[in-house]
Design a protein around this motif. Sequence first.
Motif, PDB file in Angstrom:
ATOM      1  N   LEU A  70       0.800  -1.221   0.000  1.00  0.00           N
ATOM      2  CA  LEU A  70       0.000   0.000   0.000  1.00  0.00           C
ATOM      3  C   LEU A  70       0.841   1.282   0.000  1.00  0.00           C
ATOM      4  O   LEU A  70       0.437   2.269  -0.623  1.00  0.00           O
ATOM      5  N   PRO A  71       1.997   1.329   0.681  1.00  0.00           N
ATOM      6  CA  PRO A  71       2.819   2.536   0.575  1.00  0.00           C
ATOM      7  C   PRO A  71       3.199   2.917  -0.851  1.00  0.00           C
ATOM      8  O   PRO A  71       3.413   4.093  -1.138  1.00  0.00           O
ATOM      9  N   ILE A  72       3.279   1.930  -1.754  1.00  0.00           N
ATOM     10  CA  ILE A  72       3.554   2.251  -3.151  1.00  0.00           C
ATOM     11  C   ILE A  72       2.445   3.131  -3.714  1.00  0.00           C
ATOM     12  O   ILE A  72       2.695   4.090  -4.469  1.00  0.00           O
ATOM     13  N   LEU A  73       1.205   2.827  -3.348  1.00  0.00           N
ATOM     14  CA  LEU A  73       0.052   3.551  -3.884  1.00  0.00           C
ATOM     15  C   LEU A  73      -0.258   4.829  -3.107  1.00  0.00           C
ATOM     16  O   LEU A  73      -0.796   5.776  -3.670  1.00  0.00           O
ATOM     17  N   THR A  74       0.081   4.862  -1.840  1.00  0.00           N
ATOM     18  CA  THR A  74      -0.317   5.988  -0.991  1.00  0.00           C
ATOM     19  C   THR A  74       0.794   6.999  -0.742  1.00  0.00           C
ATOM     20  O   THR A  74       0.528   8.071  -0.197  1.00  0.00           O
ATOM     21  N   ALA A  75       2.029   6.699  -1.115  1.00  0.00           N
ATOM     22  CA  ALA A  75       3.145   7.585  -0.774  1.00  0.00           C
ATOM     23  C   ALA A  75       2.999   8.966  -1.408  1.00  0.00           C
ATOM     24  O   ALA A  75       3.079   9.991  -0.708  1.00  0.00           O
ATOM     25  N   MET A  76       2.813   9.015  -2.720  1.00  0.00           N
ATOM     26  CA  MET A  76       2.740  10.320  -3.380  1.00  0.00           C
ATOM     27  C   MET A  76       1.533  11.138  -2.922  1.00  0.00           C
ATOM     28  O   MET A  76       1.666  12.339  -2.649  1.00  0.00           O
ATOM     29  N   PRO A  77       0.328  10.543  -2.822  1.00  0.00           N
ATOM     30  CA  PRO A  77      -0.781  11.323  -2.245  1.00  0.00           C
ATOM     31  C   PRO A  77      -0.484  11.819  -0.834  1.00  0.00           C
ATOM     32  O   PRO A  77      -0.874  12.927  -0.459  1.00  0.00           O
ATOM     33  N   THR A  78       0.220  11.001  -0.035  1.00  0.00           N
ATOM     34  CA  THR A  78       0.575  11.429   1.315  1.00  0.00           C
ATOM     35  C   THR A  78       1.543  12.600   1.276  1.00  0.00           C
ATOM     36  O   THR A  78       1.406  13.565   2.044  1.00  0.00           O
ATOM     37  N   GLY A  79       2.548  12.534   0.399  1.00  0.00           N
ATOM     38  CA  GLY A  79       3.492  13.639   0.280  1.00  0.00           C
ATOM     39  C   GLY A  79       2.811  14.934  -0.104  1.00  0.00           C
ATOM     40  O   GLY A  79       3.099  16.011   0.461  1.00  0.00           O
ATOM     41  N   ARG A  80       1.899  14.854  -1.067  1.00  0.00           N
ATOM     42  CA  ARG A  80       1.174  16.068  -1.467  1.00  0.00           C
ATOM     43  C   ARG A  80       0.250  16.545  -0.352  1.00  0.00           C
ATOM     44  O   ARG A  80       0.034  17.745  -0.178  1.00  0.00           O
ATOM     45  N   MET A  81      -0.317  15.600   0.409  1.00  0.00           N
ATOM     46  CA  MET A  81      -1.170  15.979   1.529  1.00  0.00           C
ATOM     47  C   MET A  81      -0.384  16.743   2.588  1.00  0.00           C
ATOM     48  O   MET A  81      -0.859  17.743   3.137  1.00  0.00           O
ATOM     49  N   THR A  82       0.841  16.284   2.867  1.00  0.00           N
ATOM     50  CA  THR A  82       1.636  16.977   3.873  1.00  0.00           C
ATOM     51  C   THR A  82       2.066  18.357   3.389  1.00  0.00           C
ATOM     52  O   THR A  82       2.114  19.308   4.180  1.00  0.00           O
ATOM     53  N   ASP A  83       2.399  18.486   2.102  1.00  0.00           N
ATOM     54  CA  ASP A  83       2.733  19.808   1.574  1.00  0.00           C
ATOM     55  C   ASP A  83       1.536  20.747   1.624  1.00  0.00           C
ATOM     56  O   ASP A  83       1.685  21.962   1.794  1.00  0.00           O
ATOM     57  N   ARG A  84       0.347  20.178   1.485  1.00  0.00           N
ATOM     58  CA  ARG A  84      -0.859  20.995   1.387  1.00  0.00           C
ATOM     59  C   ARG A  84      -1.488  21.289   2.742  1.00  0.00           C
ATOM     60  O   ARG A  84      -1.925  22.413   3.010  1.00  0.00           O
ATOM     61  N   TRP A  85      -1.507  20.280   3.632  1.00  0.00           N
ATOM     62  CA  TRP A  85      -2.243  20.410   4.886  1.00  0.00           C
ATOM     63  C   TRP A  85      -1.367  20.326   6.133  1.00  0.00           C
ATOM     64  O   TRP A  85      -1.852  20.583   7.239  1.00  0.00           O
TER      65      TRP A  85
END
Length: 404
Positions: free
Chosen positions: A61-76
């Motif tokens: 799952l980290p393969i699929l969720t890593a990039m959305p998580t990175g953008r989430m941290t930059d955004r929120w």
Amino acid sequence: MPRLTLPLVEGDSRLLLSLIGAQLVVNTSMAGVRMAAPLQALQAGHAAWSVGLLLAVFSLLPILTAMPTGRMTDRWGYHRPLTLAVALVVTGSALALVAVRLPGAWQYATLCLGAAAAGAGANMCGIATQRSGGQLARDARARLRIFSWLAMAPSLASAVGPVLAGLLIDHAGFAWAYASMAGLPLLALLLARNLPRETGRHVAAAGAVRGPLGELMAVPGLKRLLFVNWLLSASWDVHSFAVPVLGHARNFSASTIGLVLGAFTLAVTAVRLVIPVLAHRVDEGKLLMAAMLVTALIFVFYPFAASPWQMALSAVLLGVALGAVQPTVVASLYALSPQGRHGEVIAFRSMAISLSNTVMPLAFGVAGTVLGPGVMFWLMGAAVGSGSWVARGLRRGDAPAASP
């Protein structure tokens, strides 16, 4: 272009300790499940290749969720991804607890679901922690110091989690081990209350600087650093996979296997106490190359360690080699990342490592089944040794300091 900053005061040890503590409890839970689940599968009669598949699922799952998580941290910022991370790790531990009462294939499938959730949650927590911790630093020296302290959390968790899970398994059973792992991540939510939330202005700022992923890969030195980091991280994960298989083959108890893994990560934690001093006195390229060659040498002799004490000594030496370089690599990657995309770069590194960690346990699991667990060490040693030439080209200039 607006600069993204956390409303944190540099030097406030309470804030840094909160970040470290939250990641510690989340990763301790995941590490405990990661150690217990393969042992449960082995005791149920599953082959080494199925254990490799189970460990690979931790990185799926980290393969699929890593990039959305990175953008989430930059955004929120920090709090939203941390809350999701805690929910995932608690769910993963709870699924492993349910699997204790299930038979055969149902048990194995439920363990795999729990592994996927726990792995994704720990990865999400790590991305949020590294991005937020990096925002505390004003220069390269402070950044390396902060990342060295942050790096102690997952390494210490990798020691505490297996040891705690192993002791609970031996004295109370798998159910109590999983139940304990499910409760630990909730402490992270309490620690996170010490960290201020980012304001709405970061939403617009992060969106304004987002660009294609190809722009990140074009940054000089980034791909080289990512490749070196992948080899070192793969060595870590192969060790975590091969030690339980090797220990089980030699009829070691769960607590003994946990202590061997704990010795490795305690060595990682100890060496990171002196990383800031070593990193400023030794050329980064030479340090990385030396660590990779030492790692390859240890992997050659590891399978010949017949007793728990010999395996523990090998684990300590390997922990010193691998633990001495990871914070330097991560700090360099952070320094190379464009403003507003720090979380994205950290996430891409995480995604690349998770992808390899999904494939490699399968490959080494097959090798362990066909050729024996010792071959896994030798294959990884050959890969690290032959790849050490890449580190020779790294220079201090590849990681310029971020602007204050």
